[in-house]
Design an enzyme around this catalytic site. Structure first.
Site, PDB file in Angstrom:
ATOM      1  N   TYR A  75      -5.180   2.987  11.194  1.00 40.99           N
ATOM      2  CA  TYR A  75      -4.724   2.053  12.222  1.00 40.99           C
ATOM      3  C   TYR A  75      -5.080   2.585  13.603  1.00 40.99           C
ATOM      4  O   TYR A  75      -5.040   1.846  14.577  1.00 40.99           O
ATOM      5  CB  TYR A  75      -3.207   1.822  12.082  1.00 40.99           C
ATOM      6  N   LYS A 104       7.112   0.971  -7.208  1.00 41.33           N
ATOM      7  CA  LYS A 104       5.837   0.727  -7.889  1.00 41.33           C
ATOM      8  C   LYS A 104       5.468   1.905  -8.788  1.00 41.33           C
ATOM      9  O   LYS A 104       4.301   2.130  -9.092  1.00 41.33           O
ATOM     10  CB  LYS A 104       4.750   0.445  -6.840  1.00 41.33           C
ATOM     11  N   GLU A 106      -8.236   9.543 -13.287  1.00 46.18           N
ATOM     12  CA  GLU A 106      -8.337   8.185 -12.730  1.00 46.18           C
ATOM     13  C   GLU A 106      -9.710   7.964 -12.093  1.00 46.18           C
ATOM     14  O   GLU A 106     -10.314   6.894 -12.226  1.00 46.18           O
ATOM     15  CB  GLU A 106      -7.254   7.944 -11.666  1.00 46.18           C
ATOM     16  N   LYS A 160      -3.928   6.395  -5.809  1.00 43.68           N
ATOM     17  CA  LYS A 160      -2.948   5.801  -4.901  1.00 43.68           C
ATOM     18  C   LYS A 160      -1.569   6.229  -5.380  1.00 43.68           C
ATOM     19  O   LYS A 160      -1.138   5.854  -6.473  1.00 43.68           O
ATOM     20  CB  LYS A 160      -3.074   4.287  -4.889  1.00 43.68           C
ATOM     21  N   LYS A 200      -5.015   7.972  -1.315  1.00 38.91           N
ATOM     22  CA  LYS A 200      -4.063   7.327  -0.417  1.00 38.91           C
ATOM     23  C   LYS A 200      -2.657   7.742  -0.782  1.00 38.91           C
ATOM     24  O   LYS A 200      -2.322   7.695  -1.966  1.00 38.91           O
ATOM     25  CB  LYS A 200      -4.246   5.813  -0.573  1.00 38.91           C
ATOM     26  N   SER A 260      -0.034   3.605   6.942  1.00 35.77           N
ATOM     27  CA  SER A 260       0.859   3.114   7.992  1.00 35.77           C
ATOM     28  C   SER A 260       1.941   4.131   8.372  1.00 35.77           C
ATOM     29  O   SER A 260       2.210   4.336   9.550  1.00 35.77           O
ATOM     30  CB  SER A 260       1.498   1.802   7.542  1.00 35.77           C
ATOM     31  N   ARG A 270       4.473  -2.413   4.399  1.00 34.69           N
ATOM     32  CA  ARG A 270       5.263  -3.430   3.688  1.00 34.69           C
ATOM     33  C   ARG A 270       6.042  -4.288   4.672  1.00 34.69           C
ATOM     34  O   ARG A 270       6.235  -5.482   4.433  1.00 34.69           O
ATOM     35  CB  ARG A 270       6.175  -2.757   2.657  1.00 34.69           C
TER      36      ARG A 270
HETATM   37  C1  PBG Z   1      -0.618  -3.134  -1.473  1.00 33.53           C
HETATM   38  C2  PBG Z   1      -1.086  -2.176  -0.455  1.00 33.53           C
HETATM   39  C3  PBG Z   1      -0.275  -1.228   0.156  1.00 33.53           C
HETATM   40  C4  PBG Z   1      -1.058  -0.600   1.108  1.00 33.53           C
HETATM   41  C5  PBG Z   1      -2.342  -1.155   1.037  1.00 33.53           C
HETATM   42  N1  PBG Z   1      -2.349  -2.121   0.045  1.00 33.53           N
HETATM   43  C6  PBG Z   1       1.167  -0.942   0.025  1.00 33.53           C
HETATM   44  C7  PBG Z   1       1.786  -0.779  -1.287  1.00 33.53           C
HETATM   45  O1  PBG Z   1       1.165  -0.331  -2.255  1.00 33.53           O
HETATM   46  O2  PBG Z   1       2.949  -1.130  -1.364  1.00 33.53           O
HETATM   47  C8  PBG Z   1      -0.524   0.471   2.022  1.00 33.53           C
HETATM   48  C9  PBG Z   1      -1.254   0.696   3.274  1.00 33.53           C
HETATM   49  C10 PBG Z   1      -0.502   1.405   4.335  1.00 33.53           C
HETATM   50  O3  PBG Z   1       0.645   1.880   4.161  1.00 33.53           O
HETATM   51  O4  PBG Z   1      -1.072   1.495   5.410  1.00 33.53           O
HETATM   52  N2  PBG Z   1      -1.392  -3.317  -2.571  1.00 33.53           N
END
Ligand code: PBG
Length: 311
Positions: free
Chosen positions: A298, A202, A218, A178, A233, A259, A188
């Site tokens: 989505y 993050k 990982e 991720k 991701k 997203s 968010r």
């Molecule tokens: C948070 C989380 C995130 C997403 C899924 N779980 C966002 C982040 O890490 O800030 C992102 C999913 C998306 O953008 O569709 N743990």
């Protein structure tokens, strides 16, 4: 005849956002076409999803800022919004796969996925909280728990706690690679953590977009700790990583078409720059071609409808 990659609704997972209340279907301005749904609205939406042949949903809670605390303990309250949502969905649709997100970001005052103290996100204290969160999600009926927090050692710790409590059958989909990405912006906004997170990022736990070998390390760790599936991701900017992991490891590799990727398509379609349906199908096909066995998007419902029309 010559096509190498075919997409099916069975490859897709539909992420949804659930909120408190009844009769609510609320638009998310930066994620056009996606709504926050109250539980009573989510149930019929998921019935439709099932009819389209999509096997599973990933349910994300939008509990509201009033539940946020420094330690995010709402995450493991057995009667919290997500647990009520999951058990209502499983009651209504026992044969539908439900994936629960394991991370503290809807519940912390910092908006971080972990417990922040003196400006640092604490790995081990967070892992302890995540195991409790995974347990309430499993008890509520999740078939799969999906740690998206990126703390070190969380997969093994969650596996151990689930097994000790008799949830051997609950699978773990690890968010393995991720990346610390700009493409999570609309998510968010949807869960109300953009403002909470503010200028924080993050980067101390999500991966550097420049790194490839780290994704392999990982993945090896997550699998050794007990991950049943691994995930990359975002999706399209990381096709090379999907290919690397799916070639190298035997567990299924999933991709999250996030997203921001969906919002880019929607925005471009809005100005007439890109045909939405064609862009969506090309994106999902590319993710599968790169090696993704399952894809969270989505656009899952729209894609399944298009695939159905062509069947
Ligand atoms: C948070 C989380 C995130 C997403 C899924 N779980 C966002 C982040 O890490 O800030 C992102 C999913 C998306 O953008 O569709 N743990």
């Amino acid at each position: 005849m010559l096509r190498e990659t075919t997409l099916s609704p069975a490859d897709l997972i539909w992420p949804i956002f659930v909120c408190e209340g009844t009769g609510i279907s609320e638009d998310i301005p930066t994620l056009p076409g996606v709504q926050r749904l109250s539980i009573d609205r989510a149930i019929p939406a998921l019935a439709h999803m099932k009819e389209l042949g999509i096997p599973a949903t990933a349910v994300f809670p939008v509990p509201g800022d009033h539940v946020r605390t420094e330690d995010g303990k709402e995450a493991f309250r057995p009667d919290n919004l997500i647990c009520r949502a999951v058990s209502a969905v499983k009651d209504a649709h026992p044969d539908l796969g439900v994936i629960g997100d394991v991370a503290l970001d809807p519940y912390t005052t910092s908006g971080q996925d972990g417990i922040e103290r003196d400006g640092r996100v604490l790995n081990d204290e967070t892992v302890a909280a995540l195991t409790r969160q995974a347990l309430v999600l499993a008890k509520a009926g999740c078939d799969i728990v999906a740690p998206s927090d990126m703390m070190d050692g969380r997969v093994g710790a969650i596996r151990k706690v689930l097994d000790l409590d008799g949830h051997e059958e609950v699978a773990i989909l690890a968010y393995t690679a991720k990346y610390c990405s700009a493409f999570y912006g609309p998510f968010r906004d949807a869960v109300g953590s953009s403002a909470t997170l503010g200028t924080r990022n993050k980067a101390t736990y999500q991966m550097d977009p420049a790194n490839r070998a780290e994704a392999i390390r990982e993945a090896a760790l997550d699998i050794e700790e007990g991950a049943d599936m691994i995930m990359v991701k975002p999706g399209l900017p990381y096709l090379d990583i999907i290919r690397d992991l799916s070639d190298r490891f035997d567990v299924p590799t999933f991709a999250y078409h996030v997203s921001g990727e969906y919002a880019m398509l929607a925005a471009a379609a809005n100005t007439g720059a890109i045909d939405f349906q064609a862009g969506l199908m090309e994106s999902l096909t590319a993710l599968k071609r790169a090696g993704a066995r399952g894809i969270l998007s989505y656009g899952a419902l729209e894609a399944a409808e298009i695939l159905g029309d062509h069947a």
